[in-house]
Enzyme design. Structure first.
Site, PDB file in Angstrom:
ATOM      1  N   LYS A  95      47.958  40.196  32.700  1.00 40.31           N
ATOM      2  CA  LYS A  95      47.993  41.477  31.995  1.00 40.31           C
ATOM      3  C   LYS A  95      49.392  42.093  31.986  1.00 40.31           C
ATOM      4  O   LYS A  95      49.731  42.872  31.105  1.00 40.31           O
ATOM      5  CB  LYS A  95      46.956  42.423  32.571  1.00 40.31           C
ATOM      6  CG  LYS A  95      45.546  41.903  32.285  1.00 40.31           C
ATOM      7  CD  LYS A  95      44.445  42.838  32.701  1.00 40.31           C
ATOM      8  CE  LYS A  95      43.091  42.330  32.231  1.00 40.31           C
ATOM      9  NZ  LYS A  95      42.615  41.155  32.997  1.00 40.31           N
TER      10      LYS A  95
HETATM   11  C1  LIG Z   1      41.637  40.310  32.558  1.00 42.23           C
HETATM   12  C2  LIG Z   1      41.572  38.944  33.132  1.00 42.23           C
HETATM   13  C3  LIG Z   1      40.875  37.895  32.486  1.00 42.23           C
HETATM   14  C4  LIG Z   1      40.071  38.097  31.224  1.00 42.23           C
HETATM   15  O1  LIG Z   1      40.871  38.361  30.086  1.00 42.23           O
HETATM   16  P1  LIG Z   1      40.214  39.005  28.768  1.00 42.23           P
HETATM   17  O2  LIG Z   1      41.360  39.394  27.935  1.00 42.23           O
HETATM   18  O3  LIG Z   1      39.413  40.188  29.241  1.00 42.23           O
HETATM   19  O4  LIG Z   1      39.348  37.971  28.144  1.00 42.23           O
HETATM   20  C5  LIG Z   1      40.911  36.633  33.054  1.00 42.23           C
HETATM   21  N1  LIG Z   1      41.566  36.408  34.217  1.00 42.23           N
HETATM   22  C6  LIG Z   1      42.241  37.387  34.863  1.00 42.23           C
HETATM   23  C7  LIG Z   1      42.907  37.066  36.156  1.00 42.23           C
HETATM   24  C8  LIG Z   1      42.267  38.683  34.348  1.00 42.23           C
HETATM   25  O5  LIG Z   1      42.918  39.651  35.014  1.00 42.23           O
END
Ligand SMILES: *Cc1c(COP(=O)(O)O)cnc(C)c1O
Length: 473
Positions: free
Chosen positions: A118
């Protein structure tokens, strides 16, 4: 470049308007009116670019120059994608794990400040928000609920930024010690950690209640940075282009990506990259036991589940049973038929499901969009982490393991399978320990972080109390 709502509201918006607003006025999500295309010549020219310049080139496709001028965008991307923040010059380096599956590679997206993917988009969002709010001479109060990764990434992106305050609710005592230390050790005056005595849903309910008080929302300029934010999606398109370019030497080659999915934010960016012309063969969508999306892609039935039917798993960032970005994909699947989307989501918003299994669009979906989905379980996760470690010496986290497990049987000879690493194993040390018998090594900086003083207020679940904290600033 103008943006429209998936549910047909006639108002068109610019990138900078979409950036700061959440849902469209009719409850839909904003998408480019027409997806930009990447030409073969552009793809060739992009091969030599450093990450920040590639980010500028890709984002220029989504931002009109009369909205944010090109020099500003170049400066913001250059300040964001640095070795200081992401630990390597490549920013998202690839590494081979041939020993586990021939042709499989890992693209590291988790070397930013919170050790999860993120950061890739959120770090840029922090700078975009500061720029846009400064230009409008406004202050934004970001209110959110987190069970871990999102809130942390938002706080590290917004800390110390002018014109932005963050109020982040989290369930008291339910995050890992590492996640708590990561968030609560921030001492910046514009970051407010609020631990709510309850579960994640209690936090989420408070955020909704505050946002539904329109007078309060307007008076205090309340905003969000959740996964439907278009700025985040567009910044994520960059690493798909980058992964493609790093794994190939000619534009006649294709690659596939495997993506651990929850809210459909990460893989939506892959879908957009593919539609724009990045030569992607397959997009592998992996879910954990919360397999709403796998069920849709395999059977044509979308059946979001209430939170009491959502399992708590060892890949917690994918414990989602209503994928907030999914509506954008379905809008493309049905060729921009907004009236149809509005009807379908009227059902979804009432807690009901829809079945499109008999439509020609669903029947042609796999061929047209290249998405293949599968599910991974706790036992799969443990086995995959163990096997990858034994065969390659690489330690992976639980979410990345889900993607690898689902992708393994789908690797095609001659087409690299790039697995997106969405977090580092140290964030999920307990499960990694279960799999390999030892905890992932902790760096000196992480050790120091665990001992820092914490800055958090703990409250009983109360909408009024949260409003008072926001109002006091
Ligand atoms: C947020 C997250 C996901 C999922 O991603 P999306 O965009 O919600 O599909 C997968 N793995 C990790 C470690 C995350 O922080």
């Amino acid at each position: 470049m103008k943006y429209i709502s998936t549910r047909g509201h006639p108002a068109k918006q610019s990138f900078s308007q979409v950036l700061l607003s959440g849902l469209a006025e009719d409850g839909g999500l904003m998408l480019p009116e027409k997806l930009p295309k990447i030409t073969d010549a552009e793809l060739t020219a992009w091969r030599g670019l450093p990450y920040h310049a590639l980010a500028h080139a890709v984002l220029s496709k989504f931002v009109a120059t009369e909205d944010i001028d090109s020099a500003t965008l170049a400066a913001l991307t250059k300040a964001t994608y640095t070795k200081e923040v992401f630990c390597t010059d490549e920013i998202t380096p690839l590494r081979s794990i041939d020993g586990y599956a021939q042709g499989m590679q890992i693209q590291a997206l988790s070397n930013g400040p919170t050790l999860a993917f993120k950061d890739m988009a959120m770090q840029l969002l922090g700078r975009l928000f500061e720029f846009e709010l400064g230009r409008q001479n406004k202050t934004l109060n970001i209110l959110g609920a987190t069970s871990g990764d999102t809130g942390s990434a938002a706080e590290y992106a917004m800390r110390g930024r002018k014109g932005v305050n963050v109020f982040m609710l989290s369930p008291a005592g339910r995050m890992s010690a590492f996640q708590r230390a990561q968030m609560f050790s921030l001492q910046d005056a514009n970051i407010h950690n609020i631990a709510v005595e309850g579960v994640f849903d209690d936090c989420q309910d408070i955020v909704k209640a505050v946002s539904n008080d329109l007078a309060f929302k307007r008076a205090h300029n309340i905003g969000t940075v959740n996964s439907i934010n278009w700025g985040r999606i567009s910044a994520q398109v960059v690493y798909y282009a980058r992964g493609y370019l790093a794994a190939t030497t000619s534009n006649s080659q294709k690659v596939s990506f495997a993506v651990p999915s929850g809210n459909f934010g990460n893989i939506l960016a892959g879908h957009i990259a593919r539609e724009m012309g990045v030569p992607i063969d397959t997009l592998v969508l992996a879910t954990n036991e919360n397999n709403v999306l796998a069920e849709f892609f395999n059977r044509g039935v979308y059946r979001p589940r209430p939170s009491k039917e959502t399992f708590e798993t060892s890949s917690p960032s994918m414990d989602i049973s209503k994928a907030s970005n999914f509506e954008r994909f379905v809008f493309h699947l049905f060729n921009g038929d907004a009236a149809r989307i509005a009807t379908m989501w009227r059902e979804v918003d009432q807690g009901r499901s829809f079945d499109v299994s008999q439509t020609p669009e669903f029947k042609g979906m796999r061929e047209r969009f290249g998405i293949v989905a599968g599910t991974s379980t706790h036992a799969d996760r443990l086995a995959t982490i163990r096997e990858v470690y034994e065969k390659t010496g690489s330690l992976i986290d639980t979410h990345t393991a889900d993607a690898m497990k689902v992708a393994r049987t789908l690797v095609k000879h001659g087409t690299p399978m790039i697995v997106l690493e969405t977090a580092l194993p140290v964030k999920f040390a307990e499960t990694v320990q279960q799999a390999v018998g030892f905890e992932p090594p902790v760096t000196a900086a992480q050790q120091t972080m665990m001992t820092l003083p914490l800055r958090v207020v703990q409250i009983a679940p109360s909408v009024e109390r949260v409003k008072a904290i926001v109002a006091a600033g």
